[in-house]
Design a protein around this motif. Structure first.
Motif, PDB file in Angstrom:
ATOM      1  N   THR A 168     -14.402 -12.941   1.103  1.00 58.48           N
ATOM      2  CA  THR A 168     -13.138 -12.207   1.153  1.00 58.48           C
ATOM      3  C   THR A 168     -12.488 -12.152  -0.222  1.00 58.48           C
ATOM      4  O   THR A 168     -12.847 -12.905  -1.132  1.00 58.48           O
ATOM      5  CB  THR A 168     -12.142 -12.867   2.137  1.00 58.48           C
ATOM      6  N   LEU A 169     -11.528 -11.256  -0.329  1.00 58.47           N
ATOM      7  CA  LEU A 169     -10.770 -11.089  -1.565  1.00 58.47           C
ATOM      8  C   LEU A 169      -9.356 -10.700  -1.189  1.00 58.47           C
ATOM      9  O   LEU A 169      -9.146  -9.890  -0.284  1.00 58.47           O
ATOM     10  CB  LEU A 169     -11.407  -9.983  -2.409  1.00 58.47           C
ATOM     11  N   GLU A 170      -8.371 -11.279  -1.853  1.00 57.40           N
ATOM     12  CA  GLU A 170      -6.984 -10.913  -1.563  1.00 57.40           C
ATOM     13  C   GLU A 170      -6.639  -9.614  -2.288  1.00 57.40           C
ATOM     14  O   GLU A 170      -6.893  -9.471  -3.484  1.00 57.40           O
ATOM     15  CB  GLU A 170      -6.025 -12.021  -2.003  1.00 57.40           C
ATOM     16  N   VAL A 171      -6.071  -8.678  -1.534  1.00 64.05           N
ATOM     17  CA  VAL A 171      -5.725  -7.364  -2.087  1.00 64.05           C
ATOM     18  C   VAL A 171      -4.217  -7.149  -1.982  1.00 64.05           C
ATOM     19  O   VAL A 171      -3.603  -7.456  -0.959  1.00 64.05           O
ATOM     20  CB  VAL A 171      -6.465  -6.231  -1.341  1.00 64.05           C
ATOM     21  N   ILE A 172      -3.640  -6.629  -3.050  1.00 64.62           N
ATOM     22  CA  ILE A 172      -2.201  -6.351  -3.092  1.00 64.62           C
ATOM     23  C   ILE A 172      -1.983  -4.857  -3.318  1.00 64.62           C
ATOM     24  O   ILE A 172      -2.550  -4.272  -4.242  1.00 64.62           O
ATOM     25  CB  ILE A 172      -1.513  -7.153  -4.217  1.00 64.62           C
ATOM     26  N   ASP A 173      -1.183  -4.260  -2.458  1.00 65.81           N
ATOM     27  CA  ASP A 173      -0.789  -2.866  -2.605  1.00 65.81           C
ATOM     28  C   ASP A 173       0.480  -2.847  -3.458  1.00 65.81           C
ATOM     29  O   ASP A 173       1.579  -3.100  -2.980  1.00 65.81           O
ATOM     30  CB  ASP A 173      -0.541  -2.262  -1.212  1.00 65.81           C
ATOM     31  N   VAL A 174       0.304  -2.576  -4.736  1.00 62.91           N
ATOM     32  CA  VAL A 174       1.406  -2.620  -5.706  1.00 62.91           C
ATOM     33  C   VAL A 174       2.305  -1.392  -5.531  1.00 62.91           C
ATOM     34  O   VAL A 174       1.802  -0.281  -5.313  1.00 62.91           O
ATOM     35  CB  VAL A 174       0.843  -2.673  -7.148  1.00 62.91           C
ATOM     36  N   PRO A 175       3.632  -1.564  -5.617  1.00 63.91           N
ATOM     37  CA  PRO A 175       4.525  -0.398  -5.517  1.00 63.91           C
ATOM     38  C   PRO A 175       4.128   0.685  -6.506  1.00 63.91           C
ATOM     39  O   PRO A 175       3.729   0.396  -7.640  1.00 63.91           O
ATOM     40  CB  PRO A 175       5.897  -0.981  -5.869  1.00 63.91           C
ATOM     41  N   GLY A 176       4.228   1.947  -6.084  1.00 61.26           N
ATOM     42  CA  GLY A 176       3.857   3.056  -6.954  1.00 61.26           C
ATOM     43  C   GLY A 176       4.686   3.074  -8.230  1.00 61.26           C
ATOM     44  O   GLY A 176       5.893   2.828  -8.211  1.00 61.26           O
ATOM     45  N   PHE A 177       4.015   3.362  -9.342  1.00 59.79           N
ATOM     46  CA  PHE A 177       4.722   3.380 -10.623  1.00 59.79           C
ATOM     47  C   PHE A 177       5.549   4.646 -10.775  1.00 59.79           C
ATOM     48  O   PHE A 177       5.049   5.761 -10.606  1.00 59.79           O
ATOM     49  CB  PHE A 177       3.728   3.286 -11.782  1.00 59.79           C
TER      50      PHE A 177
END
Length: 359
Positions: free
Chosen positions: A66-75
């Motif tokens: 597994t890998l931790e994924v972050i949905d970063v706020p749109g720039f």
């Protein structure tokens, strides 16, 4: 292994859809461009080797890497604080750019131009690093004595500054190992491994082309960046099908596997990660380690006692086991071998650790 990957890009490019596909989440994909919520979830790394091993051992449990994924706020230009703060927290980046056309979801810049969008976001990362470098140089200059390690850092920072002022990321600055050691305490943004994802629509997928493709390919070629092209909308539809229908649909489309699976593995490789496998009736499991990890350290991933009392690692290559059909035949052919603590584990190694811990 606590490594994270951040999905970045402008608003309304399909970041959250990709996040949902990777992590099997159901995060809101609202078209509200100003949202600042950061989504975080663990993504399984698809691995067909586990399917074969599961059919062979019939375990109670199958556990992928597994890998931790972050949905970063749109720039959003001029309001990048939340964006940059989130980027600092991750180890690698998936940079999503929009090529798909959709009238009900207008592009935040007014028109589709993927190479411009690439440059917009990457320039922000470069400017953030430049500000960091200039601030650090000012602090060093204010010091009463600049010598030894501080002098080495100052010289390395000057080289960084020159590269950034030429709009080159620090991954292309050409610093020596010694110079990077002098900067090891600084968390730069433009040194993070990056994968570019071009999000296209179904018509573009059928045509094998999209507006601005030549410019995107020139951009990534100049920077040596890996790129994947996929249609997130179609991938989402595929994910909703039951397994039998999904396989039939992929076959009809002439697709070997969903693009999202290729992306997950590409991220994994970009981070320099590999998997070794353990098997048994209780569990078949993929363990995440960094490329170059030695057997004794890998044993510690399974249990600290295995590393402490390490004796030998019994190893067979997955491809060898697959060719033989079972472990007994692999042993007969001499393909199962014993390795010592300094053996460098390779991707797909199936390992049984021998250990003894005296209480």
């Amino acid at each position: 292994m606590a490594l994270t990957c951040g999905i970045i890009g402008l608003p309304l490019v399909g970041k959250t859809t990709l996040f949902n596909l990777l992590t099997l989440a159901q995060a809101d994909t609202s078209t509200f461009a100003g949202k600042t919520k950061t989504n975080v979830r663990t993504a399984p790394i698809p691995d067909r080797r586990l399917d074969f091993l599961a059919s062979l051992y019939r375990p109670r449990k199958v556990t992928p890497a597994t890998l931790e994924v972050i949905d970063v706020p749109g720039f959003t230009p001029g309001a990048g604080a939340a964006f940059l703060s989130a980027v600092r927290e991750v180890d690698a980046l998936i940079h999503v750019v929009r090529a798909f056309r959709r009238e009900d979801v207008p592009h935040v810049a007014g028109e589709i131009n993927p190479s411009r969008d690439l440059d917009t976001v990457n320039t922000e990362l470069i400017l953030a690093d430049l500000q960091l470098v200039e601030t650090r140089l000012e602090r060093i200059a204010a010091s009463k004595k600049v010598k030894g390690e501080l002098l080495a850092e100052q010289e390395a920072l000057k080289r960084c500054k020159a590269a950034l002022e030429e709009e080159r990321p620090l991954s292309e600055a050409g610093l020596t190992e010694e110079e990077w050691r002098a900067l090891r305490h600084i968390e730069f943004l433009t040194t993070k491994p990056m994968i570019i994802v071009v999000n296209i629509d179904e018509e573009q997928l059928k045509n094998g082309d999209y507006q601005g493709r030549a410019e995107v390919e020139a951009y990534i070629s100049a920077r040596g960046l890996p790129v994947l092209t996929l249609c997130a909308k179609l991938e989402a539809e595929i994910a909703e099908l039951n397994p039998a229908d999904r396989e039939a649909f992929l076959k009809e489309m002439g697709i070997d596997e969903p693009g999202i699976h290729r992306l997950a593995r590409a991220i994994y490789r970009r981070l320099g990660l590999i998997s070794f496998l353990t098997v048994g009736e209780d569990e078949v499991k993929a363990w995440t380690i960094r490329e170059g990890t030695r057997a004794k350290e890998a044993a510690g991933k399974v249990h600290s006692d295995m590393e402490r009392g390490f004796i030998r690692a019994e190893v067979v290559k997955f491809e060898d086991l697959l060719a033989c059909g079972n472990m007994a035949k692999a042993r007969e052919r001499g393909l199962v071998r014993l390795e010592g603590k300094d053996y460098v584990v390779e991707d797909g190694d199936i390992i049984n650790f021998r250990f003894n811990v005296h209480r």
